[in-house]
Design a protein around this motif. Structure first.
Motif, PDB file in Angstrom:
ATOM      1  N   ARG A  16       0.853  -0.623  -0.221  1.00 20.17           N
ATOM      2  CA  ARG A  16      -0.014   0.314   0.071  1.00 20.17           C
ATOM      3  C   ARG A  16       0.885   1.211   0.219  1.00 20.17           C
ATOM      4  NH1 ARG A  16      -2.981  -1.126   4.655  1.00 20.17           N
ATOM      5  NH2 ARG A  16      -4.350  -2.288   3.178  1.00 20.17           N
ATOM      6  N   ALA A  17       1.868   0.835   1.149  1.00 15.06           N
ATOM      7  CA  ALA A  17       2.947   2.416   0.680  1.00 15.06           C
ATOM      8  C   ALA A  17       3.413   2.800   0.004  1.00 15.06           C
ATOM      9  CB  ALA A  17       4.175   2.683   1.848  1.00 15.06           C
ATOM     10  N   SER A  18       4.373   1.646  -1.227  1.00 13.17           N
ATOM     11  CA  SER A  18       4.640   1.557  -2.243  1.00 13.17           C
ATOM     12  C   SER A  18       3.338   2.686  -3.236  1.00 13.17           C
ATOM     13  CB  SER A  18       4.940   0.083  -3.158  1.00 13.17           C
ATOM     14  OG  SER A  18       6.248  -0.007  -2.389  1.00 13.17           O
ATOM     15  N   LEU A  19       2.046   1.753  -2.815  1.00 12.58           N
ATOM     16  CA  LEU A  19       1.224   2.245  -4.140  1.00 12.58           C
ATOM     17  C   LEU A  19       0.886   4.056  -4.404  1.00 12.58           C
ATOM     18  CD1 LEU A  19      -1.127  -0.540  -4.401  1.00 12.58           C
ATOM     19  CD2 LEU A  19      -0.199   0.917  -6.092  1.00 12.58           C
ATOM     20  N   ASP A  20       0.708   4.050  -2.826  1.00 15.91           N
ATOM     21  CA  ASP A  20       1.322   5.757  -2.329  1.00 15.91           C
ATOM     22  C   ASP A  20       2.450   6.577  -2.513  1.00 15.91           C
ATOM     23  OD1 ASP A  20      -1.700   5.226  -1.250  1.00 15.91           O
ATOM     24  OD2 ASP A  20      -0.866   4.458   1.165  1.00 15.91           O
ATOM     25  N   ARG A  21       3.154   5.976  -2.877  1.00 21.46           N
ATOM     26  CA  ARG A  21       4.470   6.910  -2.800  1.00 21.46           C
ATOM     27  C   ARG A  21       4.776   6.883  -4.845  1.00 21.46           C
ATOM     28  NH1 ARG A  21       7.154   3.985   0.590  1.00 21.46           N
ATOM     29  NH2 ARG A  21       7.789   2.522  -0.495  1.00 21.46           N
ATOM     30  N   HIS A  22       4.710   5.633  -5.587  1.00 20.91           N
ATOM     31  CA  HIS A  22       5.052   5.091  -7.372  1.00 20.91           C
ATOM     32  C   HIS A  22       3.349   5.434  -7.737  1.00 20.91           C
ATOM     33  CE1 HIS A  22       8.538   5.058  -5.814  1.00 20.91           C
ATOM     34  NE2 HIS A  22       8.126   3.547  -5.130  1.00 20.91           N
ATOM     35  N   GLY A  23       2.432   5.144  -7.438  1.00 20.85           N
ATOM     36  CA  GLY A  23       1.327   5.056  -8.148  1.00 20.85           C
ATOM     37  C   GLY A  23       1.304   3.866  -8.631  1.00 20.85           C
ATOM     38  N   GLU A  24       0.333   3.816 -10.089  1.00 21.23           N
ATOM     39  CA  GLU A  24       0.059   2.785 -10.946  1.00 21.23           C
ATOM     40  C   GLU A  24       1.394   2.274 -11.065  1.00 21.23           C
ATOM     41  OE1 GLU A  24      -1.939   2.996 -15.005  1.00 21.23           O
ATOM     42  OE2 GLU A  24      -3.456   3.534 -13.354  1.00 21.23           O
ATOM     43  N   ARG A  25       2.227   3.137 -11.382  1.00 23.30           N
ATOM     44  CA  ARG A  25       3.439   2.453 -11.643  1.00 23.30           C
ATOM     45  C   ARG A  25       4.298   1.603 -10.972  1.00 23.30           C
ATOM     46  NH1 ARG A  25       7.157   8.094 -11.187  1.00 23.30           N
ATOM     47  NH2 ARG A  25       7.976   7.147  -9.218  1.00 23.30           N
ATOM     48  N   GLY A  34      -1.944  -8.890 -18.778  1.00 18.35           N
ATOM     49  CA  GLY A  34      -3.978  -9.740 -17.965  1.00 18.35           C
ATOM     50  C   GLY A  34      -3.958  -8.921 -16.137  1.00 18.35           C
ATOM     51  N   GLU A  35      -2.555  -9.092 -15.499  1.00 21.99           N
ATOM     52  CA  GLU A  35      -2.887  -8.750 -14.762  1.00 21.99           C
ATOM     53  C   GLU A  35      -3.554  -7.385 -13.846  1.00 21.99           C
ATOM     54  OE1 GLU A  35      -0.041 -11.833 -11.762  1.00 21.99           O
ATOM     55  OE2 GLU A  35       0.503 -10.166 -13.227  1.00 21.99           O
ATOM     56  N   MET A  36      -2.527  -6.596 -14.992  1.00 25.00           N
ATOM     57  CA  MET A  36      -3.000  -5.091 -14.818  1.00 25.00           C
ATOM     58  C   MET A  36      -4.713  -4.610 -15.148  1.00 25.00           C
ATOM     59  SD  MET A  36      -1.042  -2.575 -13.846  1.00 25.00           S
ATOM     60  CE  MET A  36      -0.936  -0.912 -13.966  1.00 25.00           C
ATOM     61  N   ALA A  37      -4.738  -4.775 -15.857  1.00 20.47           N
ATOM     62  CA  ALA A  37      -5.970  -4.754 -16.002  1.00 20.47           C
ATOM     63  C   ALA A  37      -6.878  -5.496 -15.153  1.00 20.47           C
ATOM     64  CB  ALA A  37      -6.209  -5.664 -17.485  1.00 20.47           C
ATOM     65  N   ASN A  38      -6.696  -6.949 -14.496  1.00 22.23           N
ATOM     66  CA  ASN A  38      -7.652  -6.927 -13.604  1.00 22.23           C
ATOM     67  C   ASN A  38      -7.733  -6.715 -12.442  1.00 22.23           C
ATOM     68  OD1 ASN A  38      -9.389  -8.697 -11.833  1.00 22.23           O
ATOM     69  ND2 ASN A  38      -8.046 -10.933 -12.380  1.00 22.23           N
ATOM     70  N   TRP A  39      -6.465  -5.852 -12.018  1.00 25.29           N
ATOM     71  CA  TRP A  39      -6.003  -5.074 -10.657  1.00 25.29           C
ATOM     72  C   TRP A  39      -6.619  -3.366 -11.011  1.00 25.29           C
ATOM     73  CZ3 TRP A  39      -3.338  -0.357 -10.901  1.00 25.29           C
ATOM     74  CH2 TRP A  39      -3.268   0.144  -9.781  1.00 25.29           C
ATOM     75  N   LYS A  40      -7.114  -3.172 -12.060  1.00 23.28           N
ATOM     76  CA  LYS A  40      -7.919  -1.787 -12.455  1.00 23.28           C
ATOM     77  C   LYS A  40      -9.212  -2.182 -11.866  1.00 23.28           C
ATOM     78  CE  LYS A  40      -4.608   0.352 -15.796  1.00 23.28           C
ATOM     79  NZ  LYS A  40      -4.513   0.559 -17.143  1.00 23.28           N
ATOM     80  N   ALA A  44     -10.821  -0.262  -9.454  1.00 26.20           N
ATOM     81  CA  ALA A  44     -12.231   0.413  -9.040  1.00 26.20           C
ATOM     82  C   ALA A  44     -13.792   0.587  -8.213  1.00 26.20           C
ATOM     83  CB  ALA A  44     -12.397   0.423 -10.988  1.00 26.20           C
ATOM     84  N   ARG A  45     -13.578  -1.251  -8.121  1.00 21.14           N
ATOM     85  CA  ARG A  45     -14.956  -1.435  -7.047  1.00 21.14           C
ATOM     86  C   ARG A  45     -14.494  -1.342  -5.869  1.00 21.14           C
ATOM     87  NH1 ARG A  45     -15.221  -6.223 -10.651  1.00 21.14           N
ATOM     88  NH2 ARG A  45     -14.524  -7.188  -9.172  1.00 21.14           N
ATOM     89  N   TRP A  46     -13.366  -1.725  -5.548  1.00 23.08           N
ATOM     90  CA  TRP A  46     -12.728  -1.571  -3.852  1.00 23.08           C
ATOM     91  C   TRP A  46     -11.178  -0.977  -3.816  1.00 23.08           C
ATOM     92  CZ3 TRP A  46     -13.263  -6.489  -0.441  1.00 23.08           C
ATOM     93  CH2 TRP A  46     -12.569  -5.784   0.783  1.00 23.08           C
ATOM     94  N   PRO A  47     -11.028  -0.821  -3.583  1.00 23.98           N
ATOM     95  CA  PRO A  47      -9.692  -0.202  -2.670  1.00 23.98           C
ATOM     96  C   PRO A  47      -8.861  -0.888  -2.762  1.00 23.98           C
ATOM     97  CG  PRO A  47     -10.721   2.546  -4.230  1.00 23.98           C
ATOM     98  CD  PRO A  47     -11.816   0.898  -3.364  1.00 23.98           C
ATOM     99  N   GLU A  48      -8.853  -1.689  -1.665  1.00 19.54           N
ATOM    100  CA  GLU A  48      -8.355  -2.471  -1.182  1.00 19.54           C
ATOM    101  C   GLU A  48      -8.027  -3.610  -1.774  1.00 19.54           C
ATOM    102  OE1 GLU A  48      -6.362  -4.169   2.448  1.00 19.54           O
ATOM    103  OE2 GLU A  48      -6.416  -1.309   2.269  1.00 19.54           O
ATOM    104  N   ARG A  49      -9.080  -4.412  -2.129  1.00 19.90           N
ATOM    105  CA  ARG A  49      -9.735  -5.790  -3.337  1.00 19.90           C
ATOM    106  C   ARG A  49      -8.007  -5.583  -3.809  1.00 19.90           C
ATOM    107  NH1 ARG A  49     -13.830  -8.522  -6.241  1.00 19.90           N
ATOM    108  NH2 ARG A  49     -13.360 -10.427  -5.806  1.00 19.90           N
ATOM    109  N   GLY A  50      -7.647  -4.514  -4.599  1.00 22.72           N
ATOM    110  CA  GLY A  50      -6.927  -3.751  -5.553  1.00 22.72           C
ATOM    111  C   GLY A  50      -5.146  -4.178  -5.120  1.00 22.72           C
ATOM    112  N   VAL A  51      -5.441  -3.820  -3.692  1.00 20.84           N
ATOM    113  CA  VAL A  51      -4.212  -3.735  -3.142  1.00 20.84           C
ATOM    114  C   VAL A  51      -3.947  -5.303  -2.657  1.00 20.84           C
ATOM    115  CG1 VAL A  51      -2.792  -3.081  -0.909  1.00 20.84           C
ATOM    116  CG2 VAL A  51      -4.337  -1.084  -1.703  1.00 20.84           C
ATOM    117  N   ARG A  52      -4.799  -5.766  -2.308  1.00 19.95           N
ATOM    118  CA  ARG A  52      -4.898  -7.159  -1.572  1.00 19.95           C
ATOM    119  C   ARG A  52      -4.054  -8.168  -2.868  1.00 19.95           C
ATOM    120  NH1 ARG A  52      -5.932  -8.682   2.827  1.00 19.95           N
ATOM    121  NH2 ARG A  52      -6.512  -7.363   4.240  1.00 19.95           N
TER     122      ARG A  52
END
Length: 141
Positions: A16-25, A34-40, A44-52
């Motif tokens: 989560r901290a890495s996402l906060d610092r670097h975002g989508e990069r 394929g994983e990137m599309a699934n992650w997005k 979008a539906r539930w940010p915490e689910r994306g982090v997990r």
């Protein structure tokens, strides 16, 4: 025969901290297309689910890299290793490019499992050497 075993535990707070610092990069560095599309979609539906989701993929790829004995060096890269799933939900490793060629040349197969709990994601990977295919001969006349 077992070729290698790998395990990894990942602190979801660190992801989560890495996402906060670097975002989508950060996600784009770790995830295949394929994983990137699934992650997005999940994010979008539930940010915490994306982090997990990202944490379990990170952990699984680390465990796989340990099981094959390469760590994160060529031909092993984050994006050439994808964690897919069967219709049953069972996770599977899908390889691409040079990593796939290397893996197939060694006649290997892999088994992966992933899990996550409130603060951690964990993975376990077993890589085996597949039995050689029998040589077929033509019957004598």
């Amino acid at each position: 025969m077992i070729y290698g075993i790998g395990t990894d535990i990942c602190d979801i707070r660190r992801i989560r901290a890495s996402l906060d610092r670097h975002g989508e990069r950060f996600a784009a560095k770790v995830l295949s297309d394929g994983e990137m599309a699934n992650w997005k979609s999940r994010s979008a539906r539930w940010p915490e689910r994306g982090v997990r989701y990202l944490a379990t993929r990170f952990s699984a790829k680390e465990a796989f890299s340990k099981a094959i004995g390469l760590g994160m060096r060529m031909p092993m890269t984050w994006r050439l290793c994808e964690i897919g799933k069967l219709p049953s939900g069972q996770p599977v490793i899908v390889l691409h490019g040079e990593l796939k060629k290397w893996f197939e040349a060694k006649n290997l197969s892999a088994h992966i499992t992933v899990t996550d709990e409130s603060e951690y994601a964990a993975s376990f990977c077993v890589v085996e050497t597949r039995a050689p295919l029998p040589v077929q001969t033509s019957p004598n006349p």
